[in-house]
Design a protein around this motif. Structure first.
Motif, PDB file in Angstrom:
ATOM      1  N   LEU A  93      49.807  36.284  38.905  1.00  0.00           N
ATOM      2  CA  LEU A  93      50.389  35.018  39.361  1.00  0.00           C
ATOM      3  C   LEU A  93      50.828  34.172  38.160  1.00  0.00           C
ATOM      4  N   LEU A  94      49.959  34.052  37.157  1.00  0.00           N
ATOM      5  CA  LEU A  94      50.285  33.233  35.982  1.00  0.00           C
ATOM      6  C   LEU A  94      51.469  33.819  35.218  1.00  0.00           C
ATOM      7  N   ALA A  95      51.504  35.156  35.114  1.00  0.00           N
ATOM      8  CA  ALA A  95      52.635  35.820  34.435  1.00  0.00           C
ATOM      9  C   ALA A  95      53.925  35.610  35.231  1.00  0.00           C
ATOM     10  N   SER A  96      53.806  35.563  36.563  1.00  0.00           N
ATOM     11  CA  SER A  96      55.005  35.353  37.392  1.00  0.00           C
ATOM     12  C   SER A  96      55.569  33.944  37.194  1.00  0.00           C
ATOM     13  N   LEU A  97      54.709  33.028  36.709  1.00  0.00           N
ATOM     14  CA  LEU A  97      55.150  31.652  36.440  1.00  0.00           C
ATOM     15  C   LEU A  97      55.567  31.477  34.978  1.00  0.00           C
ATOM     16  N   GLY A  98      55.659  32.605  34.241  1.00  0.00           N
ATOM     17  CA  GLY A  98      56.202  32.572  32.889  1.00  0.00           C
ATOM     18  C   GLY A  98      55.194  32.666  31.757  1.00  0.00           C
ATOM     19  N   ALA A  99      53.884  32.656  32.083  1.00  0.00           N
ATOM     20  CA  ALA A  99      52.877  32.690  31.018  1.00  0.00           C
ATOM     21  C   ALA A  99      52.709  34.093  30.436  1.00  0.00           C
ATOM     22  N   GLN A 100      52.449  34.158  29.133  1.00  0.00           N
ATOM     23  CA  GLN A 100      52.044  35.413  28.491  1.00  0.00           C
ATOM     24  C   GLN A 100      50.536  35.514  28.714  1.00  0.00           C
ATOM     25  N   ARG A 154      55.978  35.439  46.673  1.00  0.00           N
ATOM     26  CA  ARG A 154      57.136  34.921  47.416  1.00  0.00           C
ATOM     27  C   ARG A 154      56.907  33.506  47.957  1.00  0.00           C
ATOM     28  N   PHE A 155      55.685  33.261  48.434  1.00  0.00           N
ATOM     29  CA  PHE A 155      55.467  31.996  49.161  1.00  0.00           C
ATOM     30  C   PHE A 155      54.372  31.113  48.548  1.00  0.00           C
ATOM     31  N   GLY A 156      54.013  31.383  47.322  1.00  0.00           N
ATOM     32  CA  GLY A 156      52.802  30.753  46.764  1.00  0.00           C
ATOM     33  C   GLY A 156      52.888  29.306  46.324  1.00  0.00           C
ATOM     34  N   GLY A 157      54.067  28.767  46.143  1.00  0.00           N
ATOM     35  CA  GLY A 157      54.129  27.357  45.758  1.00  0.00           C
ATOM     36  C   GLY A 157      54.205  27.111  44.262  1.00  0.00           C
ATOM     37  N   GLY A 158      54.529  28.179  43.502  1.00  0.00           N
ATOM     38  CA  GLY A 158      54.819  28.021  42.071  1.00  0.00           C
ATOM     39  C   GLY A 158      53.765  27.269  41.279  1.00  0.00           C
ATOM     40  N   ARG A 159      54.251  26.402  40.398  1.00  0.00           N
ATOM     41  CA  ARG A 159      53.348  25.719  39.469  1.00  0.00           C
ATOM     42  C   ARG A 159      52.519  24.631  40.154  1.00  0.00           C
ATOM     43  N   GLY A 160      52.771  24.381  41.428  1.00  0.00           N
ATOM     44  CA  GLY A 160      51.979  23.392  42.167  1.00  0.00           C
ATOM     45  C   GLY A 160      50.636  23.948  42.624  1.00  0.00           C
ATOM     46  N   GLN A 161      50.409  25.259  42.461  1.00  0.00           N
ATOM     47  CA  GLN A 161      49.150  25.856  42.909  1.00  0.00           C
ATOM     48  C   GLN A 161      47.985  25.385  42.034  1.00  0.00           C
ATOM     49  N   VAL A 187      52.607  45.127  44.043  1.00  0.00           N
ATOM     50  CA  VAL A 187      53.931  45.227  44.657  1.00  0.00           C
ATOM     51  C   VAL A 187      53.904  44.842  46.133  1.00  0.00           C
ATOM     52  N   GLU A 188      52.768  45.102  46.798  1.00  0.00           N
ATOM     53  CA  GLU A 188      52.661  44.778  48.227  1.00  0.00           C
ATOM     54  C   GLU A 188      51.393  43.975  48.483  1.00  0.00           C
ATOM     55  N   GLY A 189      51.196  43.599  49.746  1.00  0.00           N
ATOM     56  CA  GLY A 189      49.946  42.920  50.110  1.00  0.00           C
ATOM     57  C   GLY A 189      49.883  41.479  49.638  1.00  0.00           C
ATOM     58  N   PRO A 190      48.648  40.961  49.474  1.00  0.00           N
ATOM     59  CA  PRO A 190      48.459  39.541  49.188  1.00  0.00           C
ATOM     60  C   PRO A 190      49.186  39.061  47.933  1.00  0.00           C
ATOM     61  N   VAL A 191      49.270  39.932  46.927  1.00  0.00           N
ATOM     62  CA  VAL A 191      49.889  39.514  45.659  1.00  0.00           C
ATOM     63  C   VAL A 191      51.373  39.259  45.846  1.00  0.00           C
ATOM     64  N   ALA A 192      52.033  40.198  46.511  1.00  0.00           N
ATOM     65  CA  ALA A 192      53.479  40.065  46.744  1.00  0.00           C
ATOM     66  C   ALA A 192      53.755  38.845  47.624  1.00  0.00           C
ATOM     67  N   HIS A 193      52.885  38.612  48.606  1.00  0.00           N
ATOM     68  CA  HIS A 193      53.046  37.468  49.510  1.00  0.00           C
ATOM     69  C   HIS A 193      52.938  36.166  48.715  1.00  0.00           C
ATOM     70  N   ARG A 194      51.937  36.113  47.832  1.00  0.00           N
ATOM     71  CA  ARG A 194      51.715  34.903  47.025  1.00  0.00           C
ATOM     72  C   ARG A 194      52.882  34.688  46.058  1.00  0.00           C
TER      73      ARG A 194
END
Length: 200
Positions: free
Chosen positions: A58-65, A22-29, A13-20
């Motif tokens: 991160l992968l789940a946030s981009l829609g992956a199971q 919000r600002f991680g660059g989606g599927r371009g990572q 919820v906080e820290g590096p994960v939350a930052h990534r």
């Protein structure tokens, strides 16, 4: 006075994960590209060495199971607590956690019973040649899970059972793992590279 080391916790919820998130660059990572997440393609993923669960999240946030596997009792418990906290947070976090399934056990035993397009393996990396102190958090993880001496075996099992690809996350400058076939291609970042083995 001796500084007391902060207790390791899994925090989505906080820290590096939350930052990534919000600002991680989606599927371009790099990780997303290595796994095969692209426009119109969302593979199912097995994260064979879940650790702090950040790549899975991160992968789940981009829609992956994503199915996460963790064999360390303590690490599994920390992951479970982190996932429960994120779920309670509701909204986007609950939705992402809804795409994550956590299993406890040895990935070498579990992978043959599971089905995934892509299998991600991020073993504890070899000790750095430079003696710079490994990040505190990583050191704490290593203290809990030990070294992954069976990484080569795990990669071989994954290659046998993945539907489309196996992705090995490895330090950019480290030698390939001995006893593993050459990868199909690599995606290289500054400190990390992804060795991709296309199968099937």
């Amino acid at each position: 006075m001796k500084q007391v080391e902060a207790e390791l916790r899994v925090d989505f919820v906080e820290g590096p994960v939350a930052h990534r998130l919000r600002f991680g660059g989606g599927r371009g990572q790099d990780l997303a590209k290595a796994i095969g997440l692209r426009a119109g393609k969302t593979p199912t993923v097995i994260d064979a060495t879940a650790g702090l669960g950040r790549d899975s999240f991160l992968l789940a946030s981009l829609g992956a199971q994503v199915t996460l596997i963790e064999r360390s009792e303590k690490m599994h418990a920390l992951l479970m607590q982190g996932m429960e906290r994120a779920e309670k947070e509701g909204g986007q976090f609950r939705e992402i956690i809804g795409r994550m399934t956590l299993l406890k056990g040895d990935a070498k035993d579990l992978i043959p019973k599971l089905s995934g397009d892509a299998i991600l393996i991020d073993p504890m990396h070899p000790a750095r040649k430079k003696s710079a102190l490994v990040k505190r958090e990583l050191r704490q993880v290593r203290d809990i899970v030990g070294t992954d001496d069976d990484a080569a075996d795990l990669v071989r099992v994954a290659i046998q059972h993945a539907r489309k690809r196996v992705v090995l996350k490895w330090p950019a400058k480290a030698d390939p793992i001995e006893g593993v076939q050459a990868c199909t291609h690599q995606i290289r970042g500054k400190t990390t590279r992804y060795d991709v083995f296309m199968v099937g």
